[in-house]
Design an enzyme around this catalytic site. Structure first.
Site, PDB file in Angstrom:
ATOM      1  N   CYS A  85      42.440  49.676  37.123  1.00  0.00           N
ATOM      2  CA  CYS A  85      43.196  50.970  36.783  1.00  0.00           C
ATOM      3  C   CYS A  85      42.489  52.163  37.161  1.00  0.00           C
ATOM      4  O   CYS A  85      42.461  52.435  38.567  1.00  0.00           O
ATOM      5  CB  CYS A  85      43.327  51.097  35.201  1.00  0.00           C
ATOM      6  SG  CYS A  85      44.514  52.128  34.589  1.00  0.00           S
ATOM      7  N   HIS A 184      45.059  46.143  32.916  1.00  0.00           N
ATOM      8  CA  HIS A 184      43.598  45.839  32.348  1.00  0.00           C
ATOM      9  C   HIS A 184      43.558  44.433  31.891  1.00  0.00           C
ATOM     10  O   HIS A 184      43.664  44.230  30.653  1.00  0.00           O
ATOM     11  CB  HIS A 184      43.535  46.726  30.983  1.00  0.00           C
ATOM     12  CG  HIS A 184      43.430  48.382  31.325  1.00  0.00           C
ATOM     13  ND1 HIS A 184      42.293  48.866  31.463  1.00  0.00           N
ATOM     14  CD2 HIS A 184      44.340  49.261  31.561  1.00  0.00           C
ATOM     15  CE1 HIS A 184      42.271  50.168  31.825  1.00  0.00           C
ATOM     16  NE2 HIS A 184      43.929  50.177  31.807  1.00  0.00           N
ATOM     17  N   GLU A 186      41.076  43.143  31.115  1.00  0.00           N
ATOM     18  CA  GLU A 186      40.043  42.941  30.129  1.00  0.00           C
ATOM     19  C   GLU A 186      40.435  43.287  28.616  1.00  0.00           C
ATOM     20  O   GLU A 186      39.570  42.750  27.804  1.00  0.00           O
ATOM     21  CB  GLU A 186      38.757  43.511  30.531  1.00  0.00           C
ATOM     22  CG  GLU A 186      39.169  45.335  29.974  1.00  0.00           C
ATOM     23  CD  GLU A 186      39.940  45.947  31.136  1.00  0.00           C
ATOM     24  OE1 GLU A 186      40.359  45.414  32.094  1.00  0.00           O
ATOM     25  OE2 GLU A 186      40.055  47.375  31.061  1.00  0.00           O
TER      26      GLU A 186
END
Ligand code: GLN
Length: 218
Positions: A85, A184, A186
């Protein structure tokens, strides 16, 4: 002769953004994650993650911490870097819809558009196929995300949005040891993108060790 460490040291640029989630994802993939805020810390890593956050803030802080030039030099020298991002924006050579003075680290031959999905919605989730990842589609979380508007000839497109107003937009790319995603991973618990990146770091270390052995023989 140099050997490849069992747990490569992968830094997460920890000036702003979702640092903790990347540290956890990297640890789960067998890397030894560390935070990076200073040039000495950057010099000690085998790979680096640029997290999501706010790219203008991260660049401002990197400049203040004396990290911007060392980061550029590290990318030039071939350090594997994964940007998610805001991290994708930081890696991009060209940025659209950015403040006129916004600098980047650069190195990735792409033009990204900041907050590109924001014209329709700020955040959304989608399933997409990502090249090089087995095990089915990735659940991609986009938060005020950029997309890749144009990718240079040496850039491999790994994923595009399917359906909706952003259909076909490029949201994951790779150029050598540089990887970037608009989304994302994560945040979803799906560790496959981090696994891919740790694999790239290991490959790069093995290559360096091989080159070192060659030097010794020569
Ligand atoms: N819009 C942010 C920027 O321009 C990126 C958002 C994110 O990283 N979630 O830096």
């Amino acid at each position: 002769m140099s050997t490849v460490p069992e747990r490569p040291v992968v830094g997460v640029l920890a000036l702003q953004g979702d640092v903790r989630e990347h540290l956890a994802a990297l640890r789960a993939q067998g890397a030894a994650p560390v935070t990076v805020r200073r040039p000495e810390e950057l010099a000690a890593v085998d790979g680096l993650v640029l997290p999501g956050g706010e790219s203008t803030t991260i660049v401002r802080l990197a400049t203040r911490f004396g990290l911007l030039e060392p980061l550029r030099a590290a990318v030039r020298d071939g350090l594997p870097v994964y940007g998610s991002c805001a991290g994708m924006i930081l890696l991009a050579d060209r940025v659209l819809d950015a403040p006129p003075d916004q600098e980047t680290i650069g190195g990735l031959d792409v033009t990204v558009r900041r907050n590109a999905f924001g014209r329709q919605v700020d955040s959304f989730e989608s399933e997409l196929d990502m090249a090089g990842l087995g095990g089915g589609p990735v659940r991609a979380v986009f938060i005020r995300a950029p997309w890749v508007e144009k990718a240079g000839a040496g850039v491999e497109v790994l994923a595009r949005v399917v359906g909706g107003p952003a259909d076909g937009r490029i949201v994951a790319v790779r150029q050598g040891c540089l990887v970037a995603t608009s989304f994302h991973p994560e945040l979803t618990g799906d560790r496959r993108v981090h696994a891919l990146f740790v694999e790239i770091v290991r490959g790069h270390l093995a290559e360096q060790a091989g080159a070192g052995a060659g030097d010794e023989r020569g």
